[in-house]
Design a protein around this motif. Structure first.
Motif, mmCIF file in Angstrom:
data_model
loop_
_atom_site.group_PDB
_atom_site.id
_atom_site.type_symbol
_atom_site.label_atom_id
_atom_site.label_comp_id
_atom_site.label_asym_id
_atom_site.label_seq_id
_atom_site.Cartn_x
_atom_site.Cartn_y
_atom_site.Cartn_z
ATOM 1 N N LEU A 199 25.920 25.931 -2.941
ATOM 2 C CA LEU A 199 26.499 24.589 -2.971
ATOM 3 C C LEU A 199 27.474 24.458 -4.133
ATOM 4 C CD1 LEU A 199 26.391 21.563 -1.940
ATOM 5 C CD2 LEU A 199 24.684 21.211 -3.727
ATOM 6 N N VAL A 200 27.089 24.974 -5.286
ATOM 7 C CA VAL A 200 27.932 24.898 -6.474
ATOM 8 C C VAL A 200 29.209 25.718 -6.275
ATOM 9 C CG1 VAL A 200 28.054 25.366 -8.952
ATOM 10 C CG2 VAL A 200 25.917 24.548 -7.944
ATOM 11 N N ASP A 201 29.067 26.900 -5.703
ATOM 12 C CA ASP A 201 30.231 27.771 -5.474
ATOM 13 C C ASP A 201 31.217 27.144 -4.496
ATOM 14 O OD1 ASP A 201 29.150 29.619 -7.185
ATOM 15 O OD2 ASP A 201 28.251 30.842 -5.602
ATOM 16 N N ALA A 202 30.700 26.315 -3.562
ATOM 17 C CA ALA A 202 31.568 25.668 -2.574
ATOM 18 C C ALA A 202 32.263 24.436 -3.150
ATOM 19 C CB ALA A 202 30.742 25.263 -1.349
ATOM 20 N N SER A 203 31.880 24.066 -4.362
ATOM 21 C CA SER A 203 32.433 22.866 -4.992
ATOM 22 C C SER A 203 33.820 23.122 -5.557
ATOM 23 C CB SER A 203 31.514 22.404 -6.113
ATOM 24 O OG SER A 203 32.081 21.337 -6.828
ATOM 25 N N ASN A 204 34.473 22.015 -5.865
ATOM 26 C CA ASN A 204 35.760 22.081 -6.564
ATOM 27 C C ASN A 204 35.575 22.813 -7.888
ATOM 28 O OD1 ASN A 204 38.014 21.375 -8.268
ATOM 29 N ND2 ASN A 204 38.503 19.791 -6.770
ATOM 30 N N GLY A 205 36.451 23.746 -8.169
ATOM 31 C CA GLY A 205 36.322 24.563 -9.371
ATOM 32 C C GLY A 205 36.382 23.785 -10.668
ATOM 33 N N SER A 206 36.896 22.543 -10.617
ATOM 34 C CA SER A 206 37.019 21.753 -11.844
ATOM 35 C C SER A 206 35.731 21.026 -12.208
ATOM 36 C CB SER A 206 38.145 20.717 -11.689
ATOM 37 O OG SER A 206 37.832 19.809 -10.645
ATOM 38 N N ALA A 207 34.711 21.097 -11.349
ATOM 39 C CA ALA A 207 33.458 20.394 -11.627
ATOM 40 C C ALA A 207 32.777 20.968 -12.868
ATOM 41 C CB ALA A 207 32.521 20.494 -10.422
ATOM 42 N N ARG A 208 32.118 20.107 -13.586
ATOM 43 C CA ARG A 208 31.356 20.514 -14.770
ATOM 44 C C ARG A 208 30.095 21.238 -14.314
ATOM 45 N NH1 ARG A 208 30.385 17.869 -19.714
ATOM 46 N NH2 ARG A 208 29.143 19.212 -21.059
ATOM 47 N N LYS A 209 29.761 22.319 -14.984
ATOM 48 C CA LYS A 209 28.565 23.073 -14.629
ATOM 49 C C LYS A 209 27.758 23.372 -15.889
ATOM 50 C CE LYS A 209 30.979 25.327 -10.761
ATOM 51 N NZ LYS A 209 32.331 24.825 -11.077
ATOM 52 N N ILE A 210 26.531 22.877 -15.914
ATOM 53 C CA ILE A 210 25.610 23.133 -17.014
ATOM 54 C C ILE A 210 24.445 23.939 -16.447
ATOM 55 C CG2 ILE A 210 23.965 22.070 -18.617
ATOM 56 C CD1 ILE A 210 25.900 19.700 -18.834
ATOM 57 N N HIS A 211 24.191 25.104 -17.022
ATOM 58 C CA HIS A 211 23.148 25.983 -16.493
ATOM 59 C C HIS A 211 22.002 26.092 -17.497
ATOM 60 C CE1 HIS A 211 21.498 29.108 -13.915
ATOM 61 N NE2 HIS A 211 21.312 29.876 -14.971
#
Length: 307
Positions: A199-211
């Motif tokens: 789901l995250v990989d299919a998202s817009n690349g500009s989205a914030r990602k905290i792992h």
């Protein structure tokens, strides 16, 4: 809009859900919080809604220090948030339309506005033709979209979805993601808590990602300037500053403001009658507050006229 400042949450000495977590989210961001099961993702949500409190560190939502919100003021605070939980929590004895309308009824919304808002939300999630069905008559994807519509009923400034695509196929997952993007495009800050990396990989690349990994912040694609800062020398620097105009208030009233996380005129003017009752003001303090608000509004009106 949101700040986690060196937050640690321990359930026992051996069970540490989060350890020294630091991050900030700006208003209008779309953020994924990812990580494997047990990484601490859902604890972030529980802390934000004050279902749990941190063992150390603090959490700020705008000017509000969340752990210090009095219990009686929690409902007013939570109205600012739209939350979809993993189990969705739709009322099984009510139709989808009634589920959405109920969220507005408890806010004492006028009947006409309830109808208009419910119609709009059903259209947003593309469930107009399913509105008369009970939750058990809806598919998993439809239930999830219905839960999103209900969470949006209070027009929240922050929307949080906990594993919104956990049991859905890719087609339904994409529909959910498209709805979340629409919500974000309208100006609402969106946090998606998920372990679904597809789901995250299919998202817009500009989205914030905290792992998260084992309760620690493992990665954050935000610029370095907003990543973890060195420890601060005193706790005072993490506290929001009181509005300078509050300096005219008595020490007793000012202390009650601090205890209830009222740091600005904006927060003060948005308090409901129920909120004010929880402050337990004396007659003298009531008069002082009424005079302060009257003078403040009069001054603002004069400033507007002069412009």
């Amino acid at each position: 809009m949101i700040r986690f400042d060196s937050v640690t949450k321990k359930y026992t000495e051996k069970i540490i859900a989060l350890q020294d977590i630091c991050f900030e989210l700006d208003q209008g961001e779309f953020c994924y919080i990812t990580g494997p099961s047990g990484a601490g993702k859902s604890t972030i949500l529980k802390l934000l809604i004050k279902e749990e409190t941190p063992t150390s560190g603090s959490i700020f939502y705008e000017d509000i220090e969340v752990p210090k919100i009095p219990h009686k003021m929690l409902p007013s605070y939570r109205q600012k948030l739209g939350v979809v939980f993993q189990d969705m929590k739709l009322l099984e004895t009510r139709t989808l339309r009634e589920n959405i309308a109920f969220a507005l009824e408890i806010l004492n919304t006028q009947p006409l506005k309830i109808k208009d808002t419910t119609d709009y939300l059903l259209e947003l999630v593309d469930l107009q033709d399913r509105c008369g069905l009970l939750p058990t008559q809806l598919s998993g994807g439809e239930q999830q979209r219905g839960a999103i519509a209900r969470a949006l009923a209070s027009n929240p400034t922050l929307f949080i979805a906990d594993e919104p695509t956990g049991n859905l196929d890719m087609d339904n997952s994409r529909k959910i993601l498209d709805i979340l993007k629409k919500i974000n495009q309208s100006g609402t800050t969106v946090i998606v808590i998920t372990h679904d990396m597809a789901l995250v990989d299919a998202s817009n690349g500009s989205a914030r990602k905290i792992h998260l990994k084992e309760g620690k912040l493992a990665a954050d694609n935000k610029s370095k300037s907003t990543k973890r800062r060195p420890p601060k020398p005193t706790v005072k620097k993490t506290q929001p500053k009181m509005d300078s105009q509050f300096s005219t208030l008595s020490k007793e009233l000012l202390q009650k403001f601090k205890d209830s996380a009222i740091y600005s005129n904006e927060i003060l003017l948005n308090l409901t009658q129920k909120d004010l009752k929880t402050l337990k003001l004396s007659k003298k303090e009531h008069k002082e507050l009424e005079k302060y608000i009257k003078n403040y509004l009069s001054k603002k009106q004069n400033e507007t006229k002069s412009k």
